[in-house]
Enzyme design. Structure first.
Site, PDB file in Angstrom:
ATOM      1  CD1 TRP A 268      38.778  35.894  32.909  1.00 40.36           C
ATOM      2  CD2 TRP A 268      37.980  36.855  34.768  1.00 40.36           C
ATOM      3  NE1 TRP A 268      37.420  35.655  32.965  1.00 40.36           N
ATOM      4  CE2 TRP A 268      36.909  36.234  34.093  1.00 40.36           C
ATOM      5  CE3 TRP A 268      37.721  37.517  35.969  1.00 40.36           C
ATOM      6  CZ2 TRP A 268      35.593  36.262  34.572  1.00 40.36           C
ATOM      7  CZ3 TRP A 268      36.419  37.542  36.449  1.00 40.36           C
ATOM      8  CH2 TRP A 268      35.380  36.913  35.764  1.00 40.36           C
TER       9      TRP A 268
ATOM     10  CG  ASP B 241      46.891  34.230  37.519  1.00 36.62           C
ATOM     11  OD1 ASP B 241      47.314  33.188  38.052  1.00 36.62           O
ATOM     12  OD2 ASP B 241      45.721  34.347  37.100  1.00 36.62           O
TER      13      ASP B 241
ATOM     14  CE1 TYR C 102      41.229  33.445  33.129  1.00 35.59           C
ATOM     15  CE2 TYR C 102      43.322  34.488  33.617  1.00 35.59           C
ATOM     16  CZ  TYR C 102      42.188  33.830  34.038  1.00 35.59           C
ATOM     17  OH  TYR C 102      42.020  33.563  35.376  1.00 35.59           O
TER      18      TYR C 102
ATOM     19  CE  LYS D 253      44.727  30.827  36.911  1.00 38.45           C
ATOM     20  NZ  LYS D 253      44.657  32.069  36.128  1.00 38.45           N
TER      21      LYS D 253
ATOM     22  CG  HIS E 150      40.983  27.824  35.083  1.00 46.06           C
ATOM     23  ND1 HIS E 150      41.291  28.583  33.978  1.00 46.06           N
ATOM     24  CD2 HIS E 150      40.459  28.692  35.978  1.00 46.06           C
ATOM     25  CE1 HIS E 150      40.974  29.849  34.224  1.00 46.06           C
ATOM     26  NE2 HIS E 150      40.463  29.936  35.420  1.00 46.06           N
TER      27      HIS E 150
ATOM     28  CB  SER F 104      42.395  27.358  40.235  1.00 48.29           C
ATOM     29  OG  SER F 104      41.632  28.534  40.341  1.00 48.29           O
ATOM     30  CG  ASN F 105      37.945  28.214  40.955  1.00 43.94           C
ATOM     31  OD1 ASN F 105      37.547  29.176  41.601  1.00 43.94           O
ATOM     32  ND2 ASN F 105      38.521  28.340  39.761  1.00 43.94           N
TER      33      ASN F 105
ATOM     34  CD  GLN G 148      44.559  31.992  40.430  1.00 42.81           C
ATOM     35  OE1 GLN G 148      43.780  32.380  39.580  1.00 42.81           O
ATOM     36  NE2 GLN G 148      45.860  31.890  40.187  1.00 42.81           N
TER      37      GLN G 148
ATOM     38  CB  SER H  81      37.950  38.273  42.310  1.00 44.18           C
ATOM     39  OG  SER H  81      37.782  37.596  41.088  1.00 44.18           O
TER      40      SER H  81
ATOM     41  CE  LYS I 123      41.232  43.279  33.580  1.00 42.96           C
ATOM     42  NZ  LYS I 123      40.142  44.247  33.318  1.00 42.96           N
TER      43      LYS I 123
ATOM     44  CB  ILE J 277      49.052  48.650  36.183  1.00 43.64           C
ATOM     45  CG1 ILE J 277      47.915  48.071  35.323  1.00 43.64           C
ATOM     46  CG2 ILE J 277      50.244  47.698  36.251  1.00 43.64           C
ATOM     47  CD1 ILE J 277      48.251  47.902  33.843  1.00 43.64           C
TER      48      ILE J 277
ATOM     49  CG  ASN K  27      45.876  48.214  41.623  1.00 43.93           C
ATOM     50  OD1 ASN K  27      45.423  49.160  42.256  1.00 43.93           O
ATOM     51  ND2 ASN K  27      45.205  47.610  40.652  1.00 43.93           N
TER      52      ASN K  27
HETATM   53  N1  LIG Z   1      41.333  30.935  38.851  1.00 46.26           N
HETATM   54  C1  LIG Z   1      40.199  31.503  38.545  1.00 46.26           C
HETATM   55  O1  LIG Z   1      39.171  30.841  38.338  1.00 46.26           O
HETATM   56  C2  LIG Z   1      40.143  32.996  38.445  1.00 46.26           C
HETATM   57  C3  LIG Z   1      38.898  33.637  38.365  1.00 46.26           C
HETATM   58  C4  LIG Z   1      38.891  35.030  38.320  1.00 46.26           C
HETATM   59  C5  LIG Z   1      40.101  35.734  38.357  1.00 46.26           C
HETATM   60  N2  LIG Z   1      41.292  35.068  38.399  1.00 46.26           N
HETATM   61  C6  LIG Z   1      42.591  35.806  38.388  1.00 46.26           C
HETATM   62  O2  LIG Z   1      42.561  36.876  39.338  1.00 46.26           O
HETATM   63  C7  LIG Z   1      42.747  38.118  38.666  1.00 46.26           C
HETATM   64  C8  LIG Z   1      42.015  39.252  39.349  1.00 46.26           C
HETATM   65  O3  LIG Z   1      40.634  39.016  39.481  1.00 46.26           O
HETATM   66  P1  LIG Z   1      39.540  39.815  38.668  1.00 46.26           P
HETATM   67  O4  LIG Z   1      40.024  40.025  37.295  1.00 46.26           O
HETATM   68  O5  LIG Z   1      38.258  39.124  38.914  1.00 46.26           O
HETATM   69  O6  LIG Z   1      39.391  41.230  39.349  1.00 46.26           O
HETATM   70  P2  LIG Z   1      40.019  42.213  40.434  1.00 46.26           P
HETATM   71  O7  LIG Z   1      41.494  42.297  40.330  1.00 46.26           O
HETATM   72  O8  LIG Z   1      39.384  41.884  41.734  1.00 46.26           O
HETATM   73  O9  LIG Z   1      39.370  43.577  39.902  1.00 46.26           O
HETATM   74  C9  LIG Z   1      39.624  44.035  38.593  1.00 46.26           C
HETATM   75  C10 LIG Z   1      38.655  45.171  38.279  1.00 46.26           C
HETATM   76  O10 LIG Z   1      38.948  46.291  39.095  1.00 46.26           O
HETATM   77  C11 LIG Z   1      39.323  47.406  38.291  1.00 46.26           C
HETATM   78  N3  LIG Z   1      40.475  48.041  38.938  1.00 46.26           N
HETATM   79  C12 LIG Z   1      41.700  47.512  39.163  1.00 46.26           C
HETATM   80  N4  LIG Z   1      42.480  48.358  39.849  1.00 46.26           N
HETATM   81  C13 LIG Z   1      41.743  49.468  40.060  1.00 46.26           C
HETATM   82  C14 LIG Z   1      42.011  50.687  40.711  1.00 46.26           C
HETATM   83  N5  LIG Z   1      43.189  50.918  41.277  1.00 46.26           N
HETATM   84  N6  LIG Z   1      41.019  51.627  40.748  1.00 46.26           N
HETATM   85  C15 LIG Z   1      39.819  51.385  40.175  1.00 46.26           C
HETATM   86  N7  LIG Z   1      39.500  50.237  39.539  1.00 46.26           N
HETATM   87  C16 LIG Z   1      40.462  49.280  39.485  1.00 46.26           C
HETATM   88  C17 LIG Z   1      39.680  46.830  36.943  1.00 46.26           C
HETATM   89  O11 LIG Z   1      39.384  47.773  35.953  1.00 46.26           O
HETATM   90  P3  LIG Z   1      40.316  48.039  34.658  1.00 46.26           P
HETATM   91  O12 LIG Z   1      40.886  46.739  34.222  1.00 46.26           O
HETATM   92  O13 LIG Z   1      39.348  48.634  33.677  1.00 46.26           O
HETATM   93  O14 LIG Z   1      41.360  49.009  35.101  1.00 46.26           O
HETATM   94  C18 LIG Z   1      38.751  45.644  36.855  1.00 46.26           C
HETATM   95  O15 LIG Z   1      37.451  46.043  36.448  1.00 46.26           O
HETATM   96  C19 LIG Z   1      42.245  37.801  37.248  1.00 46.26           C
HETATM   97  O16 LIG Z   1      42.621  38.776  36.324  1.00 46.26           O
HETATM   98  C20 LIG Z   1      42.838  36.442  37.033  1.00 46.26           C
HETATM   99  O17 LIG Z   1      44.218  36.545  36.733  1.00 46.26           O
HETATM  100  C21 LIG Z   1      41.319  33.712  38.462  1.00 46.26           C
END
Ligand SMILES: NC(=O)c1ccc[n+]([C@@H]2O[C@H](COP(=O)([O-])OP(=O)(O)OC[C@H]3O[C@@H](n4cnc5c(N)ncnc54)[C@H](OP(=O)(O)O)[C@@H]3O)[C@@H](O)[C@H]2O)c1
Length: 285
Positions: free
Chosen positions: A26, A50, A55, A80, A113, A150-151, A172, A199, A241, A248, A251
């Site tokens: 995302w 994912d 997206y 999704k 979604h 999801s949600n 999700q 997240s 993400k 990457i 993590n």
């Molecule tokens: N189903 C839904 O409605 C829904 C909603 C939201 C998310 N999602 C899914 O869940 C995934 C993850 O959630 P998310 O994108 O909200 O965020 P997240 O994975 O909770 O956090 C991502 C953020 O953290 C930073 N980051 C990642 N690893 C890091 C590390 N080791 N050190 C420092 N900063 C780090 C990333 O920065 P950089 O990218 O700049 O490195 C980005 O700003 C999404 O990408 C998506 O696939 C689904």
């Protein structure tokens, strides 16, 4: 079960195996950034990606998959159904469009979604059921290995299950120490629906948290690794993400340490200290 690596799997309620960490995309811009970050994830050992129609990066994800040279049956790809594509016919088309954009013959997981987008507030239950029927048929036709949501909260799940032949394999949801989503997880568990944790880092918000940083120091790990491990210790499926190769890689390195019961309790105590899930019945999209 002791987890050993990114290749380890959970088994969904329909028997399909799903790698325990998924790579999130995302807000990963389409084009070079998406392609490079997904390729970096695949090269670092992630086998689960994912994405979502919303997206806007399915084509880049597909290119990275192709470039990786990894066998299709070793990969797990989720996308999704977006809010504008609900209904029986639209969902059938949306599935085919996602398959085409990803350059795949089948999806491993396809999710609704959001349960109650603004445009369907008056008839969300009916439209979800129509979309679900198309998803069940696509699964029967071999286009999708598992279908889920999801949600979704309890009332959305209950309404869907009234007319469903297939129980969702996954829900999700926004899930991290700041929002444990106990009510939703209770429902998920009741139907052996896997709770995927989106997240897991609070979209980055939890990375500065004092307790998370203290535990990171004590374990010689990063705050992100602590949060991802917390998710796994709970039996959730985290979807971290990043677009940075070093993040990457790191993590994915969450299998050489564990969190004690006391540490888990402390982290669970962060509930409400950061953001929480959007109410899907109030979201403005
Ligand atoms: N189903 C839904 O409605 C829904 C909603 C939201 C998310 N999602 C899914 O869940 C995934 C993850 O959630 P998310 O994108 O909200 O965020 P997240 O994975 O909770 O956090 C991502 C953020 O953290 C930073 N980051 C990642 N690893 C890091 C590390 N080791 N050190 C420092 N900063 C780090 C990333 O920065 P950089 O990218 O700049 O490195 C980005 O700003 C999404 O990408 C998506 O696939 C689904």
């Amino acid at each position: 079960m002791a987890l050993r690596g990114l290749n380890d799997t959970y088994t969904l309620n329909n028997g399909v195996k799903i790698p325990v960490v998924g790579f999130g995309t995302w807000q990963t811009p389409d084009g070079e950034v998406a392609e490079k970050s997904v390729l970096a994830a695949l090269n670092s050992g992630y086998r689960h990606i994912d994405t979502a129609a919303a997206y806007g990066n399915e084509e880049s994800v597909g290119r990275a998959i192709k470039k990786s040279g990894i066998r299709r049956d070793e990969l797990f790809v989720t996308t999704k159904l977006w809010n504008s594509d609900h209904g029986y016919e639209n969902t059938k088309k949306a599935i085919d469009t996602s398959l085409m954009k990803l350059g795949l013959d089948y999806l491993d997981l396809y999710l609704i979604h959001w349960p109650n987008p603004v445009a369907m507030r008056d008839n969300w239950a009916e439209l979800n059921s129509e979309s679900w029927q198309a998803m069940e048929e696509a699964q029967k036709a071999g286009k999708i290995r598992a279908i889920g949501v999801s949600n979704f909260r309890k009332h959305h799940l209950d309404a869907l299950l009234e007319n469903a032949d297939v129980i969702p394999a996954v829900n999700q949801i926004y899930l991290n120490p700041s929002d444990l989503e106990s009510d939703v997880r209770k429902e998920n568990d009741k139907y052996q629906i896997l709770s995927e944790a989106y997240s897991p880092l609070g979209t980055g918000d939890l990375l500065g948290n004092e307790l998370v940083n203290k535990l990171a120091q004590e374990h010689g790990k990063s705050p992100a690794q602590i949060l991802i491990r917390w998710s796994l210790e709970h039996g959730f499926l985290p979807l971290p993400k990043s677009v940075h190769e070093e993040y990457i890689k790191a993590n994915g390195q969450v299998f050489d340490f564990s969190l004690s019961a006391d540490e888990m309790k402390l982290l669970d105590g962060l509930e409400g200290k950061g953001n929480s899930a959007l109410d899907p019945d109030q979201a403005n999209f």
